[in-house]
Scaffold this active site. Sequence first.
Site, PDB file in Angstrom:
ATOM      1  CG  ASP A  47      18.003  -1.792  -3.275  1.00 10.52           C
ATOM      2  OD1 ASP A  47      16.566  -2.486  -2.725  1.00 10.52           O
ATOM      3  OD2 ASP A  47      18.376  -0.834  -2.624  1.00 10.52           O
ATOM      4  CE1 TYR A  52      20.401   4.184   1.410  1.00 11.59           C
ATOM      5  CE2 TYR A  52      19.687   2.594  -1.024  1.00 11.59           C
ATOM      6  CZ  TYR A  52      20.469   2.830   0.620  1.00 11.59           C
ATOM      7  OH  TYR A  52      20.220   1.247   0.245  1.00 11.59           O
ATOM      8  CE  LYS A  77      17.457  -1.180   0.871  1.00  8.16           C
ATOM      9  NZ  LYS A  77      17.337  -0.270  -0.699  1.00  8.16           N
ATOM     10  CG  HIS A 110      17.020   0.686   5.141  1.00  6.77           C
ATOM     11  ND1 HIS A 110      17.504   2.083   5.272  1.00  6.77           N
ATOM     12  CD2 HIS A 110      17.821  -0.156   5.431  1.00  6.77           C
ATOM     13  CE1 HIS A 110      19.033   1.654   4.398  1.00  6.77           C
ATOM     14  NE2 HIS A 110      19.137   0.574   4.481  1.00  6.77           N
TER      15      HIS A 110
END
Length: 279
Positions: A47, A52, A77, A110
Amino acid sequence: MASDIPDISLNNGISIPQVGLGVFQIPPDQTRAATALAIELGYRHIDTAQLYGNEAGVGEAVRESGIDRSEFFVTSKLNNGAHAYADALAAFDQTLATLDIGYLDLFLIHWPLPTIGDFVETWRAMEEIYRGGKVRAIGVSNFQTHHLDRILTECTIVPAVNQIEVNPHLTNEKVRSYDVEHGIATEAWSPIARGRVLDEPAIVAIAQRVGRSPAQVTLRWHVQRGDIIFPKSVHAVRLRENLELFDFELTDDDLAAISALNRDQRTGPDPDAFARLPS
């Protein structure tokens, strides 16, 4: 080890491993190695997210593993700054290029960001992405029941997944029950509340009785409730421990004792108030 992890069937018929690796807050220059280590230990569900900044490392580890792409389940996401219809389409294409693994298994919005835009427009872009065939399922993250009500009322495709904060301090039963009622799988982020629940006497006592760590007991609580989890670690011992959840069981009393620790206390933002866009 991968064969020991049960699959959860999503509402469009595809399956997702119930336990995976989360790469939130793993630095980009460490993500490839951490993901490769997890793959070596048996992880096949990973994931990540555009926010990120480490999708490339995940893709590298998957490509270099020597394991057929079809054995993996990879989630990313949509970034918070890409909620406009055209921006969402372009952002998905960028994720495909960055990961470079051919297709994506699951793509999520997200955050709903209800105070700064219309997430229904964003979901319609997600539906278009799904129809394009380069993602096997679409879903949402951090959506409350009233956000989901709008999606189900105004759009066509029911989200396959709702990824929300769930742990013994935030059991989030209202959203989890809504998900069950509407055939949406619940993924639990921050499953051990960033470690805050591990000193809880009830969890420690259960861990001592069953001969497991407090983290394993907490993760097993999630598993028996039906949550999909992806705890983060870069350490081999913890990565291995986080997979060793399927050779013991908690009693109904254990599950109730852990659920009774609920405080409605978040470790992350309130989805109804969160409106910060990335820099």
